[in-house]
Design an enzyme around this catalytic site. Structure first.
Site, mmCIF file in Angstrom:
data_model
loop_
_atom_site.group_PDB
_atom_site.id
_atom_site.type_symbol
_atom_site.label_atom_id
_atom_site.label_comp_id
_atom_site.label_asym_id
_atom_site.label_seq_id
_atom_site.Cartn_x
_atom_site.Cartn_y
_atom_site.Cartn_z
ATOM 1 N N ASP A 13 -7.863 35.977 -5.704
ATOM 2 C CA ASP A 13 -7.217 37.059 -6.456
ATOM 3 C C ASP A 13 -7.199 36.800 -7.960
ATOM 4 O O ASP A 13 -6.278 37.212 -8.660
ATOM 5 C CB ASP A 13 -5.767 37.299 -5.972
ATOM 6 N N LYS A 16 -11.949 38.555 -9.656
ATOM 7 C CA LYS A 16 -13.409 38.432 -9.535
ATOM 8 C C LYS A 16 -14.098 39.787 -9.562
ATOM 9 O O LYS A 16 -15.166 39.937 -10.132
ATOM 10 C CB LYS A 16 -13.787 37.710 -8.232
ATOM 11 N N GLY A 40 -10.502 41.211 -1.074
ATOM 12 C CA GLY A 40 -10.228 42.547 -1.601
ATOM 13 C C GLY A 40 -10.483 42.508 -3.086
ATOM 14 O O GLY A 40 -9.755 41.853 -3.826
ATOM 15 N N HIS A 41 -11.570 43.120 -3.516
ATOM 16 C CA HIS A 41 -11.892 43.116 -4.940
ATOM 17 C C HIS A 41 -11.564 44.479 -5.540
ATOM 18 O O HIS A 41 -12.101 45.492 -5.121
ATOM 19 C CB HIS A 41 -13.365 42.758 -5.149
ATOM 20 N N GLN A 225 -12.361 34.841 -2.100
ATOM 21 C CA GLN A 225 -11.231 33.895 -2.068
ATOM 22 C C GLN A 225 -11.325 32.918 -3.256
ATOM 23 O O GLN A 225 -11.941 33.264 -4.256
ATOM 24 C CB GLN A 225 -11.165 33.141 -0.731
HETATM 25 P P1 IMP Z 1 -7.728 34.302 6.506
HETATM 26 O O1 IMP Z 1 -8.860 34.168 5.555
HETATM 27 O O2 IMP Z 1 -7.372 35.721 6.853
HETATM 28 O O3 IMP Z 1 -7.899 33.440 7.729
HETATM 29 O O4 IMP Z 1 -6.410 33.730 5.779
HETATM 30 C C1 IMP Z 1 -6.268 32.350 5.458
HETATM 31 C C2 IMP Z 1 -5.544 32.184 4.121
HETATM 32 O O5 IMP Z 1 -6.398 32.628 3.075
HETATM 33 C C3 IMP Z 1 -4.262 32.993 3.992
HETATM 34 O O6 IMP Z 1 -3.342 32.271 3.195
HETATM 35 C C4 IMP Z 1 -4.703 34.241 3.238
HETATM 36 O O7 IMP Z 1 -3.654 34.851 2.544
HETATM 37 C C5 IMP Z 1 -5.730 33.636 2.303
HETATM 38 N N1 IMP Z 1 -6.742 34.603 1.865
HETATM 39 C C6 IMP Z 1 -7.765 35.114 2.588
HETATM 40 N N2 IMP Z 1 -8.495 35.956 1.842
HETATM 41 C C7 IMP Z 1 -7.949 35.967 0.627
HETATM 42 C C8 IMP Z 1 -8.282 36.623 -0.597
HETATM 43 O O8 IMP Z 1 -9.269 37.363 -0.722
HETATM 44 N N3 IMP Z 1 -7.472 36.372 -1.655
HETATM 45 C C9 IMP Z 1 -6.413 35.519 -1.566
HETATM 46 N N4 IMP Z 1 -6.070 34.883 -0.462
HETATM 47 C C10 IMP Z 1 -6.827 35.101 0.632
#
Ligand code: IMP
Length: 430
Positions: A13, A16, A40-41, A225
């Site tokens: 977040d 990007k 989520g961009h 991420q």
């Molecule tokens: P997962 O990727 O849904 O398995 O989540 C694992 C961890 O990564 C959690 O803490 C999510 O909140 C975090 N996470 C996954 N995708 C994003 C992202 O695009 N931005 C920020 N945190 C993320």
């Protein structure tokens, strides 16, 4: 022509979407290489806001080819919703603009159910996943039982793979997780429809990207991420299930490290994280709430509030090293306007000892006491500033101090949400 990787240097977040959108102008191809619709961009174009979860943000630019590489996990429903949304808004008129790897893994309904059910059972130890089935899909990939896009679009193979998986998955869902079973006929009907619509986009994307690079085209590799969420290098187990660092681009696309010219770390001028897990500089107070409100720190994917804190130079220094960053794109500097004093974490103290890197053990991480340095803030609005030299003196001092602490210079400073609210210091595509 240069090939550039963009990665998040913190917990995701970092903004990007906006940076990739700016750099897309100079690239011929924009390529996603890991993660899925957990990302989520958010991109603001001509006052309109777009949130993209799977399709590279380059899709908002005419004539740019967008690729979803083999390292991405694809929820076909989410992908098609995104395609429909884009087409509805007048984008993606030419379907050949988007290519999807035949080797990417498919998120199946049981992945999402397992993700959510497990989180519910974890109680206090929950990771705070996005519930999109990302972890369970990668688990199947590494267990060598996953279903790939090439399988999805071949009806006979898909039936075999579905049958091969469903009995095990249903036993796990019902007997271990106390959830309901998935229905074979429902999945077959639903996924067969998806397959027909996805088939025209499917290709050997490694071949395509390598060919384009050999022809002298420029590629922008768009990470999702952030480095601290990397499965190997992040704050394990509070991480996502893919390699978010720059190294993941090579395996997630099928290109060699020799074709990468620049690696830019997108870095927020403070720190945020969603979900559970360690966050040494978290501000669980009015200051943190102020950053959240002013920075609009609410998740683009799940709408969850983001935890906010001071800039952590230990974390970003770590990202500089693990990614081999050649530059930093500093975002949301404008959010800090109006603060009298701004703190920056320069090191940690654990059991009274100074530590300059993030320990692997969560037990140690929990004992971290951040060592702060305090800098003077500034009052001036930054949104209309277009050159680094025109920034208020204290804002310049802040940026320069961050660069010194993390060991890499800024190539871009973002001073607002809009595309034009940006200071370009150096273009990595030049
Ligand atoms: P997962 O990727 O849904 O398995 O989540 C694992 C961890 O990564 C959690 O803490 C999510 O909140 C975090 N996470 C996954 N995708 C994003 C992202 O695009 N931005 C920020 N945190 C993320």
């Amino acid at each position: 022509m240069p090939n550039v990787i963009i990665v998040g240097a913190q917990w995701g977040d970092e903004g990007k979407g906006k940076v990739v959108d700016i750099y897309t102008e100079y690239a011929d191809l924009v390529v996603r290489y890991q993660g899925g619709n957990n990302a989520g961009h958010t991109i603001v174009v001509n006052e309109s806001k777009f949130v993209l979860h799977l399709i590279p943000s380059g899709v908002l630019h005419k004539g740019k080819r967008c690729v979803i590489g083999n390292g991405v996990v694809i929820d076909p429903k989410a992908l098609l919703e995104e395609i429909d949304m884009l087409k509805g808004q007048g984008f993606l008129k030419d379907s050949s603009q988007l290519l999807i790897s035949d080797r990417a893994h498919v998120i199946m309904p049981w992945h999402c159910k397992i993700d959510v059910a497990r989180e519910n059972l974890r109680g206090k130890g929950k990771i705070g996943t996005t519930g999109r089935g990302i972890g369970p899909c990668y688990e199947d990939k590494y267990a060598r039982v996953g279903i790939r896009i090439a399988d999805l679009v071949n009806e006979k193979v898909f039936v075999e793979r579905l049958k091969g998986n469903l009995e095990d998955k249903n036993r796990y869902l019902v007997d271990f997780l106390g959830d309901s079973a998935c229905d074979y006929n429902e999945i077959l009907e639903e996924y067969s429809k998806y397959a027909k619509r996805i088939a025209p986009f499917v290709a050997d994307t490694s071949l395509l990207v390598n060919d384009a690079v050999s022809e002298g085209k420029s590629a922008l590799f768009e990470g999702a991420q952030g480095s601290m969420l990397d499965i190997d290098h992040g704050t394990y187990p509070f991480v996502t299930s893919s390699n978010t660092i720059a190294g993941g681009a090579c395996s997630g696309i099928g290109v060699g490290p020799t074709c990468i010219d620049e690696v830019i770390g997108i870095t927020k001028a403070y720190t945020t994280r969603v979900g559970s897990g360690p966050f040494p500089t978290e501000l669980d107070c009015e200051i943190g709430e102020g950053l959240r409100q002013k920075g609009g720190e609410f998740g683009a994917t799940t709408g969850r509030t983001r935890r906010c804190g001071w800039f952590d130079a230990v974390v970003v220094r770590d990202a500089v090293r693990r990614n081999g960053l050649t530059g930093m794109a500093l975002t949301k500097l404008d959010v800090l306007t109006g603060m009298d004093k701004i703190k920056v974490c320069i090191a940690y103290e654990i059991d009274g000892k100074r530590v300059d890197t993030l320990p692997a053990s969560l037990h140690e991480v929990e004992k971290i006491v951040p060592v702060y340095e305090e800098l003077d803030g500034w009052e001036e609005a930054l949104e209309e500033i277009r050159s680094f030299d025109a920034l208020p003196e204290n804002a310049k001092r802040y940026v320069k101090r961050l660069e010194e602490l993390v060991g890499v210079e800024s190539v871009l400073v973002s001073v607002g949400q809009k595309r034009r609210e940006t200071i370009i210091v150096k273009n990595p595509f030049d």
